[in-house]
Design an enzyme around this catalytic site. Structure first.
Site, PDB file in Angstrom:
ATOM      1  N   ASP A 184      41.376  33.150  33.958  1.00 21.79           N
ATOM      2  CA  ASP A 184      41.311  32.981  35.407  1.00 21.79           C
ATOM      3  C   ASP A 184      40.366  34.026  36.017  1.00 21.79           C
ATOM      4  O   ASP A 184      40.754  34.777  36.909  1.00 21.79           O
ATOM      5  CB  ASP A 184      42.707  33.119  36.007  1.00 21.79           C
ATOM      6  CG  ASP A 184      42.795  32.553  37.414  1.00 21.79           C
ATOM      7  OD1 ASP A 184      41.884  31.793  37.802  1.00 21.79           O
ATOM      8  OD2 ASP A 184      43.756  32.870  38.136  1.00 21.79           O
ATOM      9  N   SER A 187      48.142  33.256  45.111  1.00 21.82           N
ATOM     10  CA  SER A 187      48.928  32.031  45.085  1.00 21.82           C
ATOM     11  C   SER A 187      50.376  32.279  44.682  1.00 21.82           C
ATOM     12  O   SER A 187      51.286  31.607  45.162  1.00 21.82           O
ATOM     13  CB  SER A 187      48.289  31.032  44.111  1.00 21.82           C
ATOM     14  OG  SER A 187      48.158  31.614  42.824  1.00 21.82           O
ATOM     15  N   ALA A 223      51.794  35.693  44.342  1.00 22.13           N
ATOM     16  CA  ALA A 223      52.323  37.009  44.693  1.00 22.13           C
ATOM     17  C   ALA A 223      51.503  37.629  45.809  1.00 22.13           C
ATOM     18  O   ALA A 223      50.422  37.143  46.162  1.00 22.13           O
ATOM     19  CB  ALA A 223      52.317  37.924  43.454  1.00 22.13           C
ATOM     20  N   GLN A 224      52.037  38.711  46.368  1.00 19.61           N
ATOM     21  CA  GLN A 224      51.311  39.537  47.327  1.00 19.61           C
ATOM     22  C   GLN A 224      51.332  40.974  46.833  1.00 19.61           C
ATOM     23  O   GLN A 224      52.189  41.352  46.036  1.00 19.61           O
ATOM     24  CB  GLN A 224      51.937  39.438  48.716  1.00 19.61           C
ATOM     25  CG  GLN A 224      53.361  39.896  48.810  1.00 19.61           C
ATOM     26  CD  GLN A 224      53.991  39.506  50.144  1.00 19.61           C
ATOM     27  OE1 GLN A 224      53.851  38.373  50.603  1.00 19.61           O
ATOM     28  NE2 GLN A 224      54.691  40.460  50.769  1.00 19.61           N
TER      29      GLN A 224
END
Length: 593
Positions: free
Chosen positions: A365, A215, A217-218
């Protein structure tokens, strides 16, 4: 924004929620047949009052809000046309208008779809299913186009399959893995701004195509000049600048929902986002969290975190050792490398219980995309848990941790008075029953049961049970909203952690040992707290404190022993079924079960 009309009374709101969830609560006619004739008559009277003028007024009100908001935003952008962050503001405006537009379409779809509904209609279930599906697709498209914060919210919605309609959870599930990526030109600009060089200069090899996207970063693979393979996590460009506007948009939508539906107050969600999103957008903060987590688990060989390359990291770029492993929901891949899913589930449960009850520093998370599993180098048949994405942690104070441990111990022991006292200490107060049910997803009568069987706390994996939980959530929607609005913030993230871990349990077959592990860790935390308190007193107080601490720990262990004996006895009786007369077996089974 997903609800179709303003219903003034709490009773009307609950009736609408039952309709909103009805396709998820039951996919057949049995649910409606269980409704009494009196209830059906009352529901028909309520719907008969929702005439055409009421729908028009609702749509006009929403249209008016959208028009005024759009004009005000357009005027602001016109006055700030020369601002250096104009592109950021216009992007925020586009996301705002897109959110408002999609929210209006969802609102209007439910209003129009419900207009002709009657509970005795044969087409109601299928029609409502179609409405859910259409609106879920709109929400998915909105999250993908807006990205960032919207994807993060969509990911959490996808994990609430025991509360929300199936259509929403299944449709939004791709957001857990497949997220938008940014162009290579933006990647190079970020590297030059933060590290002063292009990725081609900093690495001997840099894959321009990301192998994963989340959501915020890549992630790209790369190889350092020393030859080590690394994972480079790169924040989506413009996220930090757009965060304030996106948070304001979510706050605005929540305000509209609260205005239209006074029984739904989710301001706590906005407060949590405001506090935690800036931390998640600081990768230096994430790197420190990862190293602290590794230090906390320094005595364990079955859990690890990636190594951090500080010279190749910044607030928007995080370079880590590349970690191999199976996804946490891929039981077949685990088996193919010689790992037992039950062992994996046990270790995951131990890791997060240790964080909650002993460390007080909790990864909040833990969804399936943030944990990898692979065989240990020293023991190929034993799993190694690799914890990723350390951006969101929560510090638990010693007092809160102790009260939370006592809450769980009381749940394990079926101690109603202990649950009430622990709830008061946690700030839950009169909502103690609902809070215990949210923690366990079990009915109150099961939680306070005096039965030895800890299986009373296990969430069954059957579809029937999940639908029953959804139905209960609908009936208690107002109380749940009030509870979430009053809970201390650390407990909100712990509830999210519970949601994530339940999702993991279901992916691995919902193992029975989860509550045994929770019981042991909360008992250990209470014992340590009591021993520390006893050490501050006189000799007699220390002796008495040690006695109480050991007694309380043994009480929980004895309950666990009885439970294990109960399981062994049932397995034995099942095995003897082949050799003993049928009447004898039934009689003995009734005695022991």
């Amino acid at each position: 924004m997903l609800t179709p009309l303003k219903i003034s009374s709490t009773h009307h709101t609950r009736l609408f929620c039952q309709l909103f969830h009805s396709s998820a609560i039951s996919h057949n006619w049995r649910w409606f047949s269980s409704t009494s004739a009196g209830e059906r008559t009352l529901n028909k009277r309520i719907f008969s009052k929702l005439d055409k003028s009421g729908y028009i007024r609702s749509i006009v009100r929403l249209t008016g809000i959208a028009t005024v908001s759009s004009f005000a935003l357009g005027f602001y952008l016109y006055r700030n046309e020369t601002h250096e962050s104009y592109a950021t503001w216009t992007g925020g405006a586009l996301r705002f208008l897109r959110s408002l537009s999609v929210g209006g379409m969802i609102f209007g779809d439910y209003v129009w779809s419900m207009k002709g509904f009657r509970l005795v209609s044969d087409n109601m279930v299928s029609d409502l299913h179609d409405t859910h599906q259409r609106c879920a697709k709109r929400l998915l498209e909105l999250c993908r186009k807006n990205g960032g914060l919207y994807i993060k919210i969509g990911q959490h919605i996808a994990q609430l399959d025991y509360l929300l309609p199936d259509e929403y959870c299944h449709t939004l599930l791709p957001l857990v893995d497949a997220c938008p990526t940014q162009p290579l030109s933006d990647v190079y600009i970020t590297f030059i701004e933060d590290l002063g060089s292009t990725p081609d200069q900093l690495f001997s090899f840099f894959d321009s195509n990301p192998f994963a996207s989340a959501s915020l970063a890549q992630v790209h693979t790369a190889v350092t000049h020393s030859g080590q393979k690394v994972a480079v996590k790169l924040q989506h460009r413009g996220l930090k600048e757009a965060a304030k506007g996106d948070i304001a948009t979510v706050a605005f939508l929540v305000d509209i929902a609260a205005f239209l539906f006074p029984d739904f107050d989710y301001q706590w969600l906005v407060t949590e986002i405001r506090e935690n999103l800036p931390k998640e957008l600081d990768f230096i903060h994430e790197a420190r969290n990862a190293e602290r987590c590794r230090t906390n688990f320094g005595n364990r060989l079955d859990v690890t975190t990636p190594d951090i390359f500080w010279n190749l990291s910044s607030s928007r770029i995080l370079t880590m050792s590349f970690e191999e492993g199976c996804r946490l929901d891929d039981a077949e891949s685990m088996k193919s490398v010689g790992l037992a899913p039950a062992d994996v589930s046990r270790i995951v449960s131990e890791v997060f219980n240790e964080q909650i009850f002993l460390h007080g520093f909790v990864h909040c998370d833990p969804h399936i995309g943030n944990i990898l599993v692979r065989p240990r180098a020293d023991k190929p048949k034993s799993p190694l848990i690799v914890m990723l994405d350390h951006g969101l942690y929560r510090e638990l104070s010693p007092d809160l941790r102790l009260s939370y441990a006592k809450m769980w111990r009381s749940i394990v022991l079926g101690d109603k008075q202990g649950i009430i006292e622990s709830s008061k200490a946690l700030g839950v107060g009169e909502y103690y029953e609902l809070f215990a049910q949210l923690l366990t997803t079990r009915p109150w009568r099961d939680i306070v049961s005096s039965e030895v069987d800890l299986d009373r706390l296990k969430m069954p994996s059957t579809e029937e049970y999940r639908l029953r939980i959804q139905k209960y959530a609908v009936s208690a929607v107002t109380d749940i909203s009030n509870l979430l609005g009053h809970l201390p913030r650390p407990l909100l993230l712990l509830l999210k952690t519970n949601d994530c871990l339940r999702s993991v349990d279901r992916a691995l077959g919902a193992p029975l040992n989860t509550f045994i592990i929770t019981a042991r860790y909360c008992a250990k935390a209470i014992e340590q707290a009591e021993l520390r308190a006893a050490a501050m007193g006189h000799v007699s107080e220390r002796l008495l404190g040690h006695f109480r601490a050991r007694r309380d720990r043994l009480t929980v262990e004895f309950r666990i022993f009885l439970f294990r004996f109960y399981i062994w006895l049932n397995i034995l009786l099942h095995a003897l079924k082949e050799f003993l007369p049928k009447g004898f077996f039934i009689q003995r089974q009734q005695v022991y079960s």
